[in-house]
Write an enzyme that holds these catalytic residues in place. Structure first.
Site, PDB file in Angstrom:
ATOM      1  N   ARG A 212       0.777  -1.537  -0.376  1.00 44.96           N
ATOM      2  CA  ARG A 212       0.339   0.090  -0.293  1.00 44.96           C
ATOM      3  C   ARG A 212       0.965   1.194  -0.392  1.00 44.96           C
ATOM      4  NH1 ARG A 212      -2.656  -3.645   3.379  1.00 44.96           N
ATOM      5  NH2 ARG A 212      -4.273  -4.667   2.283  1.00 44.96           N
TER       6      ARG A 212
ATOM      7  N   LYS B  67      -2.786  -1.883   7.236  1.00 48.39           N
ATOM      8  CA  LYS B  67      -3.665  -1.893   7.373  1.00 48.39           C
ATOM      9  C   LYS B  67      -4.959  -3.087   8.141  1.00 48.39           C
ATOM     10  CE  LYS B  67      -8.062  -1.979   4.894  1.00 48.39           C
ATOM     11  NZ  LYS B  67      -8.762  -2.297   3.177  1.00 48.39           N
TER      12      LYS B  67
ATOM     13  N   HIS C  82      -2.028   3.325  -6.057  1.00 48.71           N
ATOM     14  CA  HIS C  82      -3.175   2.361  -4.944  1.00 48.71           C
ATOM     15  C   HIS C  82      -2.838   1.272  -5.889  1.00 48.71           C
ATOM     16  CE1 HIS C  82      -4.598  -0.392  -2.132  1.00 48.71           C
ATOM     17  NE2 HIS C  82      -4.758   0.348  -1.336  1.00 48.71           N
TER      18      HIS C  82
ATOM     19  N   ARG D  87      -1.077  -2.257  -6.874  1.00 48.04           N
ATOM     20  CA  ARG D  87      -1.251  -3.257  -5.842  1.00 48.04           C
ATOM     21  C   ARG D  87      -2.751  -3.830  -6.730  1.00 48.04           C
ATOM     22  NH1 ARG D  87      -0.773  -4.478  -1.122  1.00 48.04           N
ATOM     23  NH2 ARG D  87      -2.771  -4.907  -0.774  1.00 48.04           N
TER      24      ARG D  87
ATOM     25  N   HIS E 211      -3.206  -9.852   2.722  1.00 52.69           N
ATOM     26  CA  HIS E 211      -4.352 -10.330   2.547  1.00 52.69           C
ATOM     27  C   HIS E 211      -4.079 -11.587   3.976  1.00 52.69           C
ATOM     28  CE1 HIS E 211      -5.814  -7.969  -1.169  1.00 52.69           C
ATOM     29  NE2 HIS E 211      -5.799  -7.234  -0.731  1.00 52.69           N
TER      30      HIS E 211
ATOM     31  N   TYR F   2       0.616 -20.462   9.584  1.00 54.67           N
ATOM     32  CA  TYR F   2       1.177 -21.589   9.116  1.00 54.67           C
ATOM     33  C   TYR F   2       1.747 -21.066   7.350  1.00 54.67           C
ATOM     34  CZ  TYR F   2       1.346 -25.538   5.350  1.00 54.67           C
ATOM     35  OH  TYR F   2       2.132 -26.088   3.803  1.00 54.67           O
TER      36      TYR F   2
END
Length: 410
Positions: free
Chosen positions: A242, A269, A332, A335, A359, A369
């Site tokens: 970001r 974020k 932005h 991304r 995310h 994991y």
């Protein structure tokens, strides 16, 4: 004998205190000066007690009888009505002292102490200021859905639908904070879902065509902006974090020897630490930049002061100077560029791409994991992506990837 309004009005002062009974414990006391006060006499836990119900004629005869009956109901439920009246008075005073504005300021202060960015706090304050004129001085526990709806309808009428949506969410967050701190019992904003026109989803502009992306990268090489700005524009497509995470980067976050950048949780974020593998090209750019800004804290300091980073507006304004409109590309948008082209390449797992985009998986075990499981693949992907961008920059003939479903990158 029961009292009547006519009889009460006919009472004359005698210079002494007088007491008149209406039955059932309701009494009218008349002071030597003529003030008439309703009182309720009762026994509680074996003790004789009484309580004031109000003054006549502000409280009329029928209202006094109703208040007596309410007090008798409390007695039947084992409640001392005089004590309950005191508690209700205290609760009301606390309620009126705990206004929406007071709780909102506490909420913003809590966000600050939790490490939320200054930008986030400023945005939330702006959203709350849309509500303050209408409900700022209202006790937070008494705010009704209709009051919030009026605020939202006003914003809707102005055409600021996205603002209205965010104002509803922020008001709700403040009231839920009030609930969590025992100053309110319910959130009226939950009843307002769908009450106003939903804003149309506007995706951030991004370059998704490989040839156009190559032309953009060549335009960055020709751009005569400030060295820090140019470096940021070269790195942003490569690391696809970001914009704020890159702009506010500090040198202490980088381990250039091991080609790793660790973004602290307070600046992400999702409020979780995010590790970024660095391609050799990214390391080279950072080493060049270190010669210019390495003595300071910030990687991309602003022109006016080295204590503040360049702004996102600086990046977007540079894109405009390069000839790219706001509908073509934004800071932005890189991304979405990386997400789309990496997914279309078919070379890397969607989970690794999602992890690279920060995310987060909501499941803590899976998240832990995935953090380790996809690191090796992400290192390989970072280098492949940087090499791919180099080929595009040089104008190589690149066959477009087969269309696959991409990932929405926020």
């Amino acid at each position: 004998m029961a009292l009547t309004d006519f009889a009460i009005r006919a009472i004359k002062t005698t210079g002494e205190k007088q007491k008149f009974s209406d039955g059932g414990g309701l009494q009218l006391w008349v002071s030597p000066q003529g003030t008439k006060t309703w009182r309720f006499a009762y026994r509680y836990l074996g003790k004789q007690k009484d309580m004031v119900l109000g003054q006549y004629p502000i409280v009329g005869l029928s209202e006094a009888r109703q208040r007596r009956n309410d007090a008798k109901t409390q007695l039947a439920n084992g409640i001392d009505p005089a004590q309950q009246k005191k508690l209700d008075k205290v609760a009301k005073a606390i309620s009126h002292a705990t206004t929406f504005r007071v709780v909102a300021e506490e909420y913003l202060d809590k966000q600050k102490r939790e490490g939320r960015s200054e930008t986030t706090i400023v945005k939330n304050r702006y959203l709350l200021e849309q509500a303050f004129p209408a409900i700022g001085e209202r006790p937070v526990a008494e705010i009704k859905a209709a009051e919030v709806l009026a605020i939202l309808k006003h914003l809707e009428k102005r055409g600021t639908l996205e603002t209205a949506k965010r104002v509803r969410a922020t008001i709700g967050a403040v009231i839920r904070y009030a609930i969590a701190t025992a100053r309110a019992e319910s959130d009226p904003t939950t009843a307002l879902a769908g009450a106003i026109i939903a804003p149309k989803v506007k995706h951030r502009a991004a370059i998704l065509d490989p040839a156009e992306l190559g032309a953009f990268l060549r335009a960055v090489d020709r751009f005569d902006g400030q060295p820090t700005t140019v470096a940021a524009l070269r790195l942003l497509p490569m690391v696809f974090t970001r914009p704020g995470e890159l702009r506010m980067a500090e040198w202490r976050e980088f381990d250039l020897a091991n080609a790793r950048w660790v973004i602290p949780a307070k600046r992400t974020k999702m409020r979780r630490e995010h590790e970024v593998p660095l391609a050799t090209q990214a390391v080279a750019i950072l080493k060049e930049l270190h010669a210019l800004t390495g003595k300071g804290r910030l990687v991309f300091p602003g022109l006016r002061t080295v204590e503040r980073p360049i702004s996102e507006n600086t990046l977007n304004a540079s894109l405009r100077r390069m000839g790219y409109s706001n509908d073509t590309v934004t800071a932005h948008g890189f991304r979405a560029t990386a997400s789309t082209l990496l997914n279309q390449s078919g070379r890397f797992s969607p989970d690794a791409i999602e992890r690279a985009l920060a995310h987060q998986d909501p499941d803590a075990v899976r998240r832990a994991y995935n953090r380790g499981a996809y690191w090796k693949e992400r290192v390989e992907m970072a280098q492949w992506w940087a090499d791919y961008l180099d080929r595009l920059r040089k104008g190589a003939d690149v066959i477009a990837f087969e269309k696959r479903s991409g990932t929405e990158a926020e």
